[in-house]
Design a protein around this motif. Structure first.
Motif, mmCIF file in Angstrom:
data_model
loop_
_atom_site.group_PDB
_atom_site.id
_atom_site.type_symbol
_atom_site.label_atom_id
_atom_site.label_comp_id
_atom_site.label_asym_id
_atom_site.label_seq_id
_atom_site.Cartn_x
_atom_site.Cartn_y
_atom_site.Cartn_z
ATOM 1 N N UNK A 137 88.150 67.350 115.237
ATOM 2 C CA UNK A 137 87.919 65.903 115.155
ATOM 3 C C UNK A 137 88.318 65.225 116.465
ATOM 4 N N UNK A 138 89.466 65.636 117.019
ATOM 5 C CA UNK A 138 89.909 65.079 118.309
ATOM 6 C C UNK A 138 88.876 65.366 119.397
ATOM 7 N N UNK A 145 90.058 58.251 122.753
ATOM 8 C CA UNK A 145 91.084 58.862 123.603
ATOM 9 C C UNK A 145 92.435 58.805 122.895
ATOM 10 N N UNK A 146 93.182 59.885 122.953
ATOM 11 C CA UNK A 146 94.466 59.944 122.262
ATOM 12 C C UNK A 146 95.481 59.027 122.921
ATOM 13 N N UNK A 244 92.058 55.675 120.470
ATOM 14 C CA UNK A 244 91.575 54.326 120.779
ATOM 15 C C UNK A 244 90.530 53.836 119.773
ATOM 16 N N UNK A 245 89.950 54.776 118.990
ATOM 17 C CA UNK A 245 88.897 54.400 118.052
ATOM 18 C C UNK A 245 89.224 54.738 116.599
ATOM 19 N N UNK A 246 90.367 55.354 116.374
ATOM 20 C CA UNK A 246 90.695 55.732 115.006
ATOM 21 C C UNK A 246 91.935 56.600 114.958
ATOM 22 N N UNK A 269 88.135 55.814 111.174
ATOM 23 C CA UNK A 269 87.436 55.666 112.451
ATOM 24 C C UNK A 269 86.449 54.513 112.365
ATOM 25 N N UNK A 270 85.691 54.306 113.416
ATOM 26 C CA UNK A 270 84.706 53.225 113.435
ATOM 27 C C UNK A 270 83.596 53.454 112.413
#
Length: 322
Positions: A137-138, A145-146, A244-246, A269-270
């Motif tokens: 998933x990452x 971005x983490x 940054x997105x989830x 997430x988005x």
């Protein structure tokens, strides 16, 4: 199919409740002997239908039919018995933490290499495929971005007076016992080592062990992480990775076996929210992985160098407390 013949050093609870049953479930392993200094070897051998039992560890190690040993003795004795087992030519699966210091771990690893035996620290949780799914998933970019990771592992010890985890000289304390999981997860999932560590710990005034701790880390790749561990609070074993997105939350991170092997991922997430369930037998997978490494004469995927790095962080945590 050829099977690795295992010997078990001690009749420790973790051996009887988790690892020995896992060896019995494995398709490439069998228990050939068990040893105990408490006089319980015969009783345990009968319970698990083990053909050989011994009243001393040395006697079992002298059995040339045994290929590998599992070592769940108290933390401060890991070094002694890993080295002894290696000198007898036995491959070694040792309970976490591998030792009490980096120096001890380096010596253990070196003796295993000199005697051409495999060594692996028993972080069984990493063999559950839910963590590989987290990495997928990452890498997919779904959570962006983490930025941050947190991990928690705690339980309520209850009767502290007679528990080995409360004995400082024997490697007691919450960081050694369960904090090592948070360290391991952060290092391996974020693929970076800490360069700064700060620890706030609750120290028991009688024993001197850390009943609980909160550890703040800055990693070499610029990410921040925090983990907490404790022996004086409710049971939790989880981690969360934020991008940054989830984010991904893993509420059964280290002991999914307590939920019949069912791992659980909560993904925000988005695209919205979803959960994923993944079932696996992590203790069996650990035994089968190490046994196959022995049968194929190759190194296990969890390397000695990784174990040494984990111990460096554990040692840094205790230095920060001091």
């Amino acid at each position: 199919m050829k099977k690795v013949k295992w010997g078990i050093l001690s009749t420790a609870d973790i051996a009887q409740t988790q690892v020995m049953p896992a060896i019995l479930r494995a398709n490439n392993a069998e228990i050939h002997g068990i040893s105990s200094l408490s006089g319980k070897a015969k009783e345990t051998a009968l319970k698990f239908s083990i053909p050989n039992y011994y009243g001393s560890y040395e006697e079992m190690l002298q059995n040339q039919e045994i290929n590998a040993v599992y070592i769940p003795v108290p933390n401060h004795l890991h070094k002694k018995w890993v080295i002894e087992a290696a000198r007898y030519g036995k491959h070694v699966l040792c309970e976490k933490p591998a030792a009490l210091t980096v120096e001890e771990t380096l010596e253990m690893v070196e003796v295993c290499k000199q005697n051409n035996v495999k060594f692996m620290e028993a972080f069984m949780y990493q063999f559950h495929p839910q963590h590989k799914r987290v990495q997928e998933i990452i890498e997919s970019g779904e959570i962006g971005d983490l930025r941050f990771m947190r991990a928690s592992f705690s339980f309520n010890l209850g009767d502290k007076q007679n528990n080995i985890r409360m004995k400082n000289e024997m490697g007691g304390g919450s960081i050694y016992d369960v904090g090592c999981y948070g360290i391991h997860a952060i290092r391996n999932l974020l693929k970076s080592e800490p360069e700064e560590i700060k620890v706030i710990a609750n120290i028991d005034p009688q024993s001197g062990v850390d009943l609980s701790a909160v550890v703040y880390m800055k990693l070499e790749n610029g990410l921040n992480a925090v983990f907490d561990c404790g022996m004086d609070m409710a049971f939790r074993h989880e981690y969360e990775i934020v991008g940054t997105k989830g984010r991904v939350v893993v509420p059964r991170a280290f002991r999914p076996d307590l939920n019949d092997g069912e791992g659980l991922l909560l993904i925000y997430s988005e695209q919205g929210f979803r959960n994923e369930k993944i079932i696996a037998d992590q203790y069996r997978k650990q035994i089968e992985h190490f046994s196959q490494a022995v049968l194929e004469d190759r190194l296990p995927s969890y390397s000695s160098e990784n174990t040494i790095q984990n111990m460096r962080v554990i040692e840094a945590c205790y230095q920060s407390i001091k």
